[in-house]
Design a protein around this motif. Sequence first.
Motif, mmCIF file in Angstrom:
data_model
loop_
_atom_site.group_PDB
_atom_site.id
_atom_site.type_symbol
_atom_site.label_atom_id
_atom_site.label_comp_id
_atom_site.label_asym_id
_atom_site.label_seq_id
_atom_site.Cartn_x
_atom_site.Cartn_y
_atom_site.Cartn_z
ATOM 1 N N ARG A 91 -12.535 -10.613 -4.302
ATOM 2 C CA ARG A 91 -12.844 -9.193 -4.183
ATOM 3 C C ARG A 91 -12.030 -8.487 -3.112
ATOM 4 O O ARG A 91 -11.866 -7.264 -3.151
ATOM 5 C CB ARG A 91 -14.328 -9.015 -3.853
ATOM 6 C CG ARG A 91 -15.281 -9.376 -4.970
ATOM 7 C CD ARG A 91 -16.719 -9.125 -4.519
ATOM 8 N NE ARG A 91 -17.683 -9.450 -5.565
ATOM 9 C CZ ARG A 91 -18.978 -9.200 -5.481
ATOM 10 N NH1 ARG A 91 -19.469 -8.627 -4.383
ATOM 11 N NH2 ARG A 91 -19.784 -9.510 -6.470
ATOM 12 N N SER A 122 0.794 -1.231 0.000
ATOM 13 C CA SER A 122 0.000 0.000 0.000
ATOM 14 C C SER A 122 0.829 1.286 0.000
ATOM 15 O O SER A 122 0.520 2.221 -0.750
ATOM 16 C CB SER A 122 -0.970 0.005 1.184
ATOM 17 O OG SER A 122 -1.751 1.170 1.192
ATOM 18 N N PHE A 129 -9.262 -5.952 -3.988
ATOM 19 C CA PHE A 129 -9.766 -4.767 -4.684
ATOM 20 C C PHE A 129 -10.534 -3.853 -3.731
ATOM 21 O O PHE A 129 -10.424 -2.627 -3.815
ATOM 22 C CB PHE A 129 -10.628 -5.197 -5.873
ATOM 23 C CG PHE A 129 -9.886 -6.052 -6.860
ATOM 24 C CD1 PHE A 129 -8.922 -5.493 -7.684
ATOM 25 C CD2 PHE A 129 -10.127 -7.416 -6.937
ATOM 26 C CE1 PHE A 129 -8.215 -6.275 -8.585
ATOM 27 C CE2 PHE A 129 -9.434 -8.207 -7.832
ATOM 28 C CZ PHE A 129 -8.472 -7.643 -8.657
ATOM 29 N N GLU A 130 -11.283 -4.453 -2.826
ATOM 30 C CA GLU A 130 -11.986 -3.654 -1.820
ATOM 31 C C GLU A 130 -10.995 -2.935 -0.909
ATOM 32 O O GLU A 130 -11.226 -1.791 -0.505
ATOM 33 C CB GLU A 130 -12.925 -4.549 -1.013
ATOM 34 C CG GLU A 130 -14.110 -5.062 -1.809
ATOM 35 C CD GLU A 130 -14.941 -6.097 -1.077
ATOM 36 O OE1 GLU A 130 -16.142 -6.196 -1.364
ATOM 37 O OE2 GLU A 130 -14.373 -6.824 -0.216
ATOM 38 N N ARG A 158 -0.982 6.628 -6.846
ATOM 39 C CA ARG A 158 -2.261 7.231 -6.483
ATOM 40 C C ARG A 158 -2.528 8.480 -7.308
ATOM 41 O O ARG A 158 -1.590 9.142 -7.776
ATOM 42 C CB ARG A 158 -2.267 7.617 -4.996
ATOM 43 C CG ARG A 158 -2.335 6.455 -4.024
ATOM 44 C CD ARG A 158 -2.109 6.917 -2.588
ATOM 45 N NE ARG A 158 -2.514 5.919 -1.609
ATOM 46 C CZ ARG A 158 -1.797 4.859 -1.266
ATOM 47 N NH1 ARG A 158 -0.601 4.678 -1.817
ATOM 48 N NH2 ARG A 158 -2.240 3.991 -0.371
ATOM 49 N N GLU A 204 -6.177 8.288 -4.294
ATOM 50 C CA GLU A 204 -6.876 7.053 -4.608
ATOM 51 C C GLU A 204 -5.999 6.093 -5.411
ATOM 52 O O GLU A 204 -5.413 6.469 -6.424
ATOM 53 C CB GLU A 204 -8.151 7.342 -5.396
ATOM 54 C CG GLU A 204 -9.170 8.189 -4.648
ATOM 55 C CD GLU A 204 -9.734 7.483 -3.431
ATOM 56 O OE1 GLU A 204 -9.853 6.234 -3.472
ATOM 57 O OE2 GLU A 204 -10.062 8.160 -2.440
ATOM 58 N N TYR A 236 -8.250 -1.679 -1.754
ATOM 59 C CA TYR A 236 -7.715 -0.517 -2.456
ATOM 60 C C TYR A 236 -8.800 0.392 -3.035
ATOM 61 O O TYR A 236 -8.510 1.216 -3.903
ATOM 62 C CB TYR A 236 -6.749 -0.977 -3.546
ATOM 63 C CG TYR A 236 -5.402 -1.388 -2.982
ATOM 64 C CD1 TYR A 236 -4.559 -0.450 -2.404
ATOM 65 C CD2 TYR A 236 -4.982 -2.717 -3.004
ATOM 66 C CE1 TYR A 236 -3.330 -0.811 -1.881
ATOM 67 C CE2 TYR A 236 -3.753 -3.088 -2.482
ATOM 68 C CZ TYR A 236 -2.929 -2.129 -1.924
ATOM 69 O OH TYR A 236 -1.699 -2.486 -1.404
ATOM 70 N N GLY A 237 -10.030 0.254 -2.548
ATOM 71 C CA GLY A 237 -11.042 1.246 -2.844
ATOM 72 C C GLY A 237 -12.110 0.899 -3.834
ATOM 73 O O GLY A 237 -12.993 1.725 -4.123
ATOM 74 N N TYR A 238 -12.094 -0.308 -4.392
ATOM 75 C CA TYR A 238 -13.158 -0.706 -5.315
ATOM 76 C C TYR A 238 -14.438 -0.976 -4.532
ATOM 77 O O TYR A 238 -14.415 -1.526 -3.429
ATOM 78 C CB TYR A 238 -12.749 -1.957 -6.107
ATOM 79 C CG TYR A 238 -11.934 -1.651 -7.336
ATOM 80 C CD1 TYR A 238 -12.537 -1.465 -8.566
ATOM 81 C CD2 TYR A 238 -10.545 -1.538 -7.268
ATOM 82 C CE1 TYR A 238 -11.783 -1.184 -9.708
ATOM 83 C CE2 TYR A 238 -9.777 -1.252 -8.389
ATOM 84 C CZ TYR A 238 -10.417 -1.078 -9.606
ATOM 85 O OH TYR A 238 -9.663 -0.789 -10.728
ATOM 86 N N LYS A 239 -15.576 -0.622 -5.135
ATOM 87 C CA LYS A 239 -16.875 -0.835 -4.526
ATOM 88 C C LYS A 239 -17.701 -1.778 -5.386
ATOM 89 O O LYS A 239 -17.931 -1.514 -6.563
ATOM 90 C CB LYS A 239 -17.641 0.487 -4.383
ATOM 91 C CG LYS A 239 -16.857 1.585 -3.648
ATOM 92 C CD LYS A 239 -16.620 1.239 -2.185
ATOM 93 C CE LYS A 239 -15.940 2.412 -1.464
ATOM 94 N NZ LYS A 239 -15.618 2.087 -0.062
ATOM 95 N N CYS A 247 -7.399 3.087 -6.473
ATOM 96 C CA CYS A 247 -8.364 2.441 -7.362
ATOM 97 C C CYS A 247 -8.319 3.027 -8.758
ATOM 98 O O CYS A 247 -8.415 4.246 -8.941
ATOM 99 C CB CYS A 247 -9.767 2.592 -6.770
ATOM 100 S SG CYS A 247 -11.093 1.933 -7.775
ATOM 101 N N ASP A 248 -8.127 2.169 -9.765
ATOM 102 C CA ASP A 248 -8.075 2.521 -11.178
ATOM 103 C C ASP A 248 -6.853 3.358 -11.543
ATOM 104 O O ASP A 248 -6.795 3.954 -12.611
ATOM 105 C CB ASP A 248 -9.341 3.254 -11.627
ATOM 106 C CG ASP A 248 -9.576 3.125 -13.132
ATOM 107 O OD1 ASP A 248 -9.289 2.056 -13.689
ATOM 108 O OD2 ASP A 248 -10.034 4.113 -13.752
#
Length: 280
Positions: A268, A236, A271-272, A241, A245, A274-277, A247-248
């Motif tokens: 999942r 992390s 990914f969760e 970033r 963020e 690191y911010g995926y919903k 994510c993506d």
Amino acid sequence: MDYEYVLYVDEAGDDGLTKVKPIDQNGASEWLVISGLMIRAHDEGNCRKWLDQIRQDIAATQSPTLHFRKLSPSKQRRAAEMLATFPIRVFSVCSNKKNMHGYNNQRASQAGGKQWFYNWVVRIMMERSTNYCADNSFRKLGKHTKMKVVFSARGGHSYGQTKAYWELLRFQEMTGRTYLNWHTMNHEVLSFDLVDYVPHYMHAGLQLADVAASAFYQAVETSSSRWSPEPAKALSPCMARHEGEVCDVGLVLQPHAIDKIGLSRDQRSIFEHYGYKFRS
């Protein structure tokens, strides 16, 4: 040619689509993970020192080459923790291949040759890393500087095809004909003279990139008895970033319609983290 950044690129899993696990018992891997590890050019000579520090800390000195997948779980986590302390940025694209089972994209194969799927996933990682490089260099140096790209050479890949694909993307962007242009590569920071591909064991930077690629592969390959998201979570501090963020940016999940992939709760989890919903 002068450059201010270096990106080491490694992969985990494979790009086979004819047969894919878990649909086919003896199929190719369910995931293809492409990771890039970015450093400033003045740290290029430090990669060996960093690698040796990791090897000595985890008592992995019998071989001059570090193979993340061969380490014990505790050593894997410690290697990732140490990697995250160095002045690097990591970009990882995790592509789930179940929906690509037996698929052949004629448009992409014409553009990227026989390895079109590999080139496509590399493209996604390069879109994030080149734009990050351009933004970072402009903020710190007041100009867009070049980035050297070094691939971990694997049998069966034509890196000449990969570079030709980049050239096609550059031409399409110049002429306003980019297909699927939500993200685009920043070609200002690239030069074909600064793209190389060497065996994994020949460069410490590639072995450091292997830690990232293998950590994320291990976090998504839940069918493995060694599945664990912990090493990838430990990365992390060094994940790329944008506006805070990951994510993506530093971590990209493909396909983009993430709720249609059919991921398990375990898959999942990284990914969760690191911010995926996910909706369900």
